[in-house]
Write a protein that holds these residues in place. Sequence first.
Motif, mmCIF file in Angstrom:
data_model
loop_
_atom_site.group_PDB
_atom_site.id
_atom_site.type_symbol
_atom_site.label_atom_id
_atom_site.label_comp_id
_atom_site.label_asym_id
_atom_site.label_seq_id
_atom_site.Cartn_x
_atom_site.Cartn_y
_atom_site.Cartn_z
ATOM 1 N N ASP A 49 34.640 43.787 53.010
ATOM 2 C CA ASP A 49 35.025 45.194 53.136
ATOM 3 C C ASP A 49 36.450 45.358 53.670
ATOM 4 N N VAL A 50 37.395 44.625 53.043
ATOM 5 C CA VAL A 50 38.794 44.711 53.493
ATOM 6 C C VAL A 50 39.708 45.386 52.468
ATOM 7 N N LEU A 51 39.153 45.853 51.347
ATOM 8 C CA LEU A 51 39.988 46.423 50.288
ATOM 9 C C LEU A 51 40.179 47.935 50.377
ATOM 10 N N GLN A 52 39.376 48.603 51.170
ATOM 11 C CA GLN A 52 39.421 50.076 51.257
ATOM 12 C C GLN A 52 40.845 50.572 51.517
ATOM 13 N N GLY A 53 41.349 51.404 50.595
ATOM 14 C CA GLY A 53 42.659 52.022 50.763
ATOM 15 C C GLY A 53 43.846 51.112 50.482
ATOM 16 N N LYS A 54 43.592 49.895 50.025
ATOM 17 C CA LYS A 54 44.685 48.947 49.740
ATOM 18 C C LYS A 54 44.925 48.881 48.233
ATOM 19 N N ASP A 55 46.115 48.433 47.850
ATOM 20 C CA ASP A 55 46.418 48.122 46.458
ATOM 21 C C ASP A 55 45.966 46.691 46.212
ATOM 22 N N ALA A 56 45.429 46.416 45.034
ATOM 23 C CA ALA A 56 44.965 45.056 44.723
ATOM 24 C C ALA A 56 44.914 44.843 43.219
ATOM 25 N N THR A 57 44.944 43.570 42.844
ATOM 26 C CA THR A 57 44.695 43.170 41.464
ATOM 27 C C THR A 57 43.680 42.040 41.491
ATOM 28 N N CYS A 58 43.225 41.619 40.311
ATOM 29 C CA CYS A 58 42.192 40.591 40.223
ATOM 30 C C CYS A 58 41.987 40.234 38.760
ATOM 31 N N TYR A 59 41.089 39.283 38.521
ATOM 32 C CA TYR A 59 40.644 38.978 37.171
ATOM 33 C C TYR A 59 40.016 40.257 36.601
ATOM 34 N N ILE A 60 40.328 40.572 35.367
ATOM 35 C CA ILE A 60 39.896 41.834 34.757
ATOM 36 C C ILE A 60 38.382 42.053 34.829
ATOM 37 N N GLY A 61 37.605 40.968 34.816
ATOM 38 C CA GLY A 61 36.151 41.080 34.836
ATOM 39 C C GLY A 61 35.580 41.661 36.117
ATOM 40 N N ILE A 98 43.072 35.106 44.497
ATOM 41 C CA ILE A 98 43.495 35.124 43.095
ATOM 42 C C ILE A 98 42.261 35.076 42.198
ATOM 43 N N CYS A 99 42.341 35.743 41.052
ATOM 44 C CA CYS A 99 41.292 35.729 40.034
ATOM 45 C C CYS A 99 40.009 36.376 40.583
ATOM 46 N N HIS A 100 38.956 35.581 40.831
ATOM 47 C CA HIS A 100 37.714 36.094 41.403
ATOM 48 C C HIS A 100 37.741 36.084 42.932
ATOM 49 N N GLY A 101 38.816 35.590 43.540
ATOM 50 C CA GLY A 101 38.930 35.546 45.000
ATOM 51 C C GLY A 101 38.647 36.875 45.684
ATOM 52 N N PRO A 102 39.105 38.006 45.103
ATOM 53 C CA PRO A 102 38.817 39.289 45.742
ATOM 54 C C PRO A 102 37.329 39.625 45.892
ATOM 55 N N GLN A 103 36.430 38.869 45.237
ATOM 56 C CA GLN A 103 34.997 39.101 45.471
ATOM 57 C C GLN A 103 34.667 38.897 46.949
ATOM 58 N N VAL A 104 35.302 37.927 47.578
ATOM 59 C CA VAL A 104 35.090 37.692 49.012
ATOM 60 C C VAL A 104 35.648 38.869 49.808
ATOM 61 N N MET A 105 36.797 39.391 49.384
ATOM 62 C CA MET A 105 37.401 40.552 50.048
ATOM 63 C C MET A 105 36.484 41.773 49.939
ATOM 64 N N ILE A 106 35.839 41.922 48.780
ATOM 65 C CA ILE A 106 34.905 43.033 48.581
ATOM 66 C C ILE A 106 33.767 42.929 49.594
#
Length: 168
Positions: A112-124, A101-109
């Motif tokens: 390298d687990v976001l390729q081809g997936k749908d995602a949301t995050c903090y707008i920044g 949640i929020c900035h959590g997807p920075q770890v996902m980035i």
Amino acid sequence: MAKVAFLLADGFEDSEMTNPYEALKEAGHEAVIVGFEQGLECKGKKGAVYTTDLAVEDVKATDFDGVVIPGGGAPEALRVNEDLIAFVKEINQQSKLIAGICHGPQVMISADVLQGKDATCYIGIRDDVKLAGANFKDEEVVVSANLITSRTPKDEPAFIREILAKLG
């Protein structure tokens, strides 16, 4: 019941840790706080304090059913730890829950687990999520295969609902 790692470092967004953590425990799941060292005190932006149960170098993906990554400033610190990124990659390779949640997807980035997936995050960090290969959606919660993402503390009810649904 599921065993879920909460990835934590100083500067986390208090409610994004506290609310999912308490909800999972209330539902009967085991919530384990994982950080840089065992017994390390992690302080939230608004004063919450949690002590890590385990050091990331001591955890194995096979021992967990998923991970939750609260936002705030903590993901920026977490994402540069090689053991932590390897752990998240292994969780993903096993198609287990990864919720950020929020900035959590920075770890996902970084994992390298976001390729081809749908995602949301903090707008920044929207552009970073897009550049990591995700299809960005400005929605309160996005579920894409084993990934669950949300934007801000106001989205926590939806975030928690989807985590609990995924864990069964």
